[in-house]
Design a protein around this motif. Structure first.
Motif, PDB file in Angstrom:
ATOM      1  N   UNK A 116       0.839  -1.196   0.000  1.00 45.53           N
ATOM      2  CA  UNK A 116       0.000   0.000   0.000  1.00 45.53           C
ATOM      3  C   UNK A 116       0.876   1.249   0.000  1.00 45.53           C
ATOM      4  N   UNK A 117       0.642   2.060  -1.010  1.00 47.67           N
ATOM      5  CA  UNK A 117       1.411   3.296  -1.150  1.00 47.67           C
ATOM      6  C   UNK A 117       0.513   4.497  -0.885  1.00 47.67           C
ATOM      7  N   UNK A 118       1.080   5.512  -0.280  1.00 45.43           N
ATOM      8  CA  UNK A 118       0.369   6.770  -0.118  1.00 45.43           C
ATOM      9  C   UNK A 118       1.043   7.772  -1.049  1.00 45.43           C
ATOM     10  N   UNK A 119       0.241   8.324  -1.954  1.00 44.43           N
ATOM     11  CA  UNK A 119       0.793   9.211  -2.970  1.00 44.43           C
ATOM     12  C   UNK A 119       0.040  10.539  -2.959  1.00 44.43           C
ATOM     13  N   UNK A 120       0.727  11.590  -2.637  1.00 46.17           N
ATOM     14  CA  UNK A 120       0.115  12.912  -2.641  1.00 46.17           C
ATOM     15  C   UNK A 120      -0.052  13.421  -4.059  1.00 46.17           C
ATOM     16  N   UNK A 121      -1.090  14.228  -4.262  1.00 49.35           N
ATOM     17  CA  UNK A 121      -1.357  14.727  -5.613  1.00 49.35           C
ATOM     18  C   UNK A 121      -0.297  15.708  -6.105  1.00 49.35           C
ATOM     19  N   UNK A 122       0.559  16.142  -5.194  1.00 46.13           N
ATOM     20  CA  UNK A 122       1.639  17.036  -5.610  1.00 46.13           C
ATOM     21  C   UNK A 122       2.964  16.301  -5.720  1.00 46.13           C
TER      22      UNK A 122
ATOM     23  N   UNK B  52      -3.619  11.305  -1.803  1.00 45.09           N
ATOM     24  CA  UNK B  52      -3.879  12.357  -0.813  1.00 45.09           C
ATOM     25  C   UNK B  52      -4.128  13.681  -1.512  1.00 45.09           C
ATOM     26  N   UNK B  53      -5.193  14.335  -1.086  1.00 44.16           N
ATOM     27  CA  UNK B  53      -5.525  15.651  -1.620  1.00 44.16           C
ATOM     28  C   UNK B  53      -4.450  16.669  -1.223  1.00 44.16           C
TER      29      UNK B  53
ATOM     30  N   UNK C  98       0.495  21.712   3.460  1.00 42.07           N
ATOM     31  CA  UNK C  98       0.684  20.820   4.600  1.00 42.07           C
ATOM     32  C   UNK C  98       0.392  19.351   4.257  1.00 42.07           C
ATOM     33  N   UNK C  99      -0.217  19.118   3.112  1.00 46.33           N
ATOM     34  CA  UNK C  99      -0.437  17.736   2.675  1.00 46.33           C
ATOM     35  C   UNK C  99      -0.490  17.696   1.157  1.00 46.33           C
TER      36      UNK C  99
END
Ligand SMILES: [Zn+2]
Length: 117
Positions: A30-36, A68-69, A102-103
């Motif tokens: 499971x990866x967490x990928x921010x939109x930026x 992530x937004x 911040x996110x």
């Protein structure tokens, strides 16, 4: 295509950890990928498919991506808000342009699962 380099790095980290923990088969990453983060989920999936075919440890692995937004915090009124498009970084409450992200920049392995031997 820097997604290939990213996936190569991620596979390396999971491989090392799996070997240390006697895991012979990785089932889920499971990866967490921010939109930026500038990494496209489709490209990450594509790269992952290419790498997993070459390594037995990952043959049955599924890549899960949580996006992530983009969230900013305003330096003027201290409120935080989500940014829909990554172009306008202006506070919707007070119209200040002095905002801090911040996110949305994150890119990390949240967890992975495998079968122990
Ligand atoms: Zn503000």
């Amino acid at each position: 295509m820097h997604e290939f380099a990213l996936i190569e790095g991620i596979i390396g980290i999971v491989r090392d950890s799996a070997l240390q923990n006697n895991i012979r088969k990785v089932e889920r990453i499971k990866l967490v990928v921010g939109k930026l983060s500038m990494a496209l989920p489709e490209s990450l999936q594509f790269a992952f498919e290419a790498f997993k075919a070459e390594e037995e440890l990952f043959h049955h692995a599924v890549l899960e991506i949580e996006e992530k937004e983009i969230v900013c915090s305003c330096g003027q009124c201290n409120r935080s808000f989500a940014v829909e498009d990554s172009v306008s970084f202006i506070c919707p409450w007070c119209a200040s342009g002095s905002v801090e992200i911040i996110q949305g920049r994150e890119l990390y392995i949240d967890c992975y699962e495998g079968e122990e031997c």
